[in-house]
Design an enzyme around this catalytic site. Sequence first.
Site, short mmCIF file in Angstrom:
data_model
loop_
_atom_site.label_atom_id
_atom_site.label_comp_id
_atom_site.label_asym_id
_atom_site.label_seq_id
_atom_site.Cartn_x
_atom_site.Cartn_y
_atom_site.Cartn_z
CB SER A 153 -0.94 -0.05 1.20
OG SER A 153 -1.96 0.87 1.07
NE ARG A 223 -8.24 1.86 11.14
CZ ARG A 223 -7.13 1.40 10.59
NH1 ARG A 223 -6.54 2.10 9.63
NH2 ARG A 223 -6.60 0.26 10.95
CG ASP A 320 -6.29 -3.96 -3.27
OD1 ASP A 320 -7.15 -3.08 -3.04
OD2 ASP A 320 -5.08 -3.80 -3.04
CG HIS A 353 -5.65 -2.38 0.29
ND1 HIS A 353 -4.71 -2.43 -0.71
CD2 HIS A 353 -5.18 -1.48 1.21
CE1 HIS A 353 -3.72 -1.59 -0.42
NE2 HIS A 353 -3.98 -1.01 0.73
CG ASP A 354 -6.95 -4.83 5.77
OD1 ASP A 354 -6.03 -4.01 5.63
OD2 ASP A 354 -7.85 -4.71 6.62
#
Length: 587
Positions: A153, A223, A320, A353-354
């Site tokens: 990232s 967040r 992602d 993405h994580d």
Amino acid sequence: VTKILVETQTVRLELPPGGLKLSNEETLAEIDVAYETYGQLDIDGKNAIFVCHALTGDAHAAFYQDDKDKKPGWWDTLIGPGKAIDTDRYYVVCSNILGGCKGTTGPASINPATGRPYGIKFPLITVEDSVQVEKLLLDTLGVAELYAIIGGSLGGMRALQWCVSYPDYVRRCICVASAVNLSPQALAFDIIARQEIECDPNWKQGKFYEDNPEHMNGLVRARQIGHVTYLSAASMAAKFGREIREKPMPGEQSKFSTSFQVESYLNYQGQKFVERFDANSYLYISRMMDMFDLEADYGSLREAFKHTQTKFLVVSISTDWLFPSVQQLEIVSILLSLRKHVSYFMLDSPYGHDAFLMESDTLQRGIESFLSGETPSQPADTLDHQDLELISEMLEDDMHVLDVGSGDGSLILALQEARNISGVCLDLDFDKVETCMRRGLSVIQLDADTGLSLIEDNAFDCVLLNQTIQQLHSALQTIKQLLRISDTGIVSFPNFAYYGYRLSLAFKGRLPVSKVLPFAWYDTPNIHLVTVRDFRDLCKQHDIHIAQMEYESVSLTGRLMLSLGLPNLGAERSLAKITRNHKTPTE
Ligand code: COA
């Protein structure tokens, strides 16, 4: 299991007189950097791997800080003794980013000029600035050159910037789920997130440090917005579904709140984050990520990467959508066209993405094989030597060659030896890709049917399609792509008109199985049966020039037929050198 302990350390950097000049011409008079190290630095200072954390990460990448800690550092799955980033072998360093809130100088730090926290008086910083600070840290630690740099990232962006800023210093770069700039869609989420912070009355134009507010709702929202972008539709469905909680979470007073698990998860994650992160750091670092743009900063990606000596591994994540694979393939494409060493694979994961932060066997294997990859002196013994000789004769020394359907890379290795070519492998199978990386080869995990379209015109001197064409869905399109990315191709294929196969069909009534065609009809990868005559016809119809054609047969009768000028009957296999230009007369 004994926990390996580590301590975050802090160093005050030695800066030039007047302080460190930043990209925006402002200076920082004092810079502290928080960092952790794992493993030992070699005497020559060349075994270091620098780990770049993502947007809200910190220096604590591995091990435990306290025996009582429940969780280790954020990339402990990858870093440690015997792991992919092996601390028995490498000296691993991870530092908190400039502008951060975990020990490195940032907006919460005391401004030496005023004796008060900088707040939003802290200068705007760029990825380039953060990399400059990290280089100063590594100089302090005695690192002579980086064995590798790695990040996901924003960490991947920093890793790319490292290779551009210090092209001779970084030997290898692993860039995971990242890009040369953020997409407008990703920018949009960041913009909304920052606006949430700025609209929070407790933020007070960044001057909230004295009040130490308990509720920083803007940061919670920021967040939560970010967190949704790190997940995938599939992972959210699997994790929460539309499940309802029995009791409301504490603090859920709104008439409109729901009892969905996803709401409680987001509330939990938002609250947890606000306890560990600084709202101003979030603003600075997320803006830093938004403004990162190697293309705009250097005029073009070609210009940005032209001096780098680094070997790259670029990794995508299948689900992602924040950093979609098209962005990683853009990096691969430009590096290929610059004839740099680059490998690529796709991490097939449901986690969005994580996924780069989650335990993954593929990611571990990919990173480990790329880092330990070395070219063996002898290629593996899986090659047909006749093929090798013929292909080798059709090539010229020092060519840049792509092998489509490369398998374990044996052909490219042998050709490197025979012809001193520089080679790139392309295969769909991750196991093959891993083997190639372990053998020090540049390898791209792509489907030959569709993948060649991402490669720029004339990126190669020659493309090999060795016993692959009969396995492709769109053979003609692939040949056309081949002659776009290179002006020469070498295509080898089994000739289904070989007399032995004809006899098998005519007299036994069975599809042939032989050394060249080893598969039974039900598990053959060969989906397009082709003969020498068919291939010639195809080339004629599509103005593809056959510069040379060679035939092979192991049987005596076959060889006799070849000597009588009957290749369509006698050849078990055929090898054609095709060109887009009529450079040499047809046979
Ligand atoms: N309601 C309330 N809390 C819940 C919940 C629910 N329905 N489901 C899970 N949780 C809590 C768990 O109790 C656990 O709490 P803990 O961390 O205090 O132990 C936590 O949520 C687990 O989070 P989860 O996302 O389910 O873990 P994971 O293993 O799937 O993912 C991370 C791990 C580190 C990737 C993830 O937690 C995370 O932090 N993601 C963001 C990472 C990030 O910043 N990425 C930026 C990339 S730029």
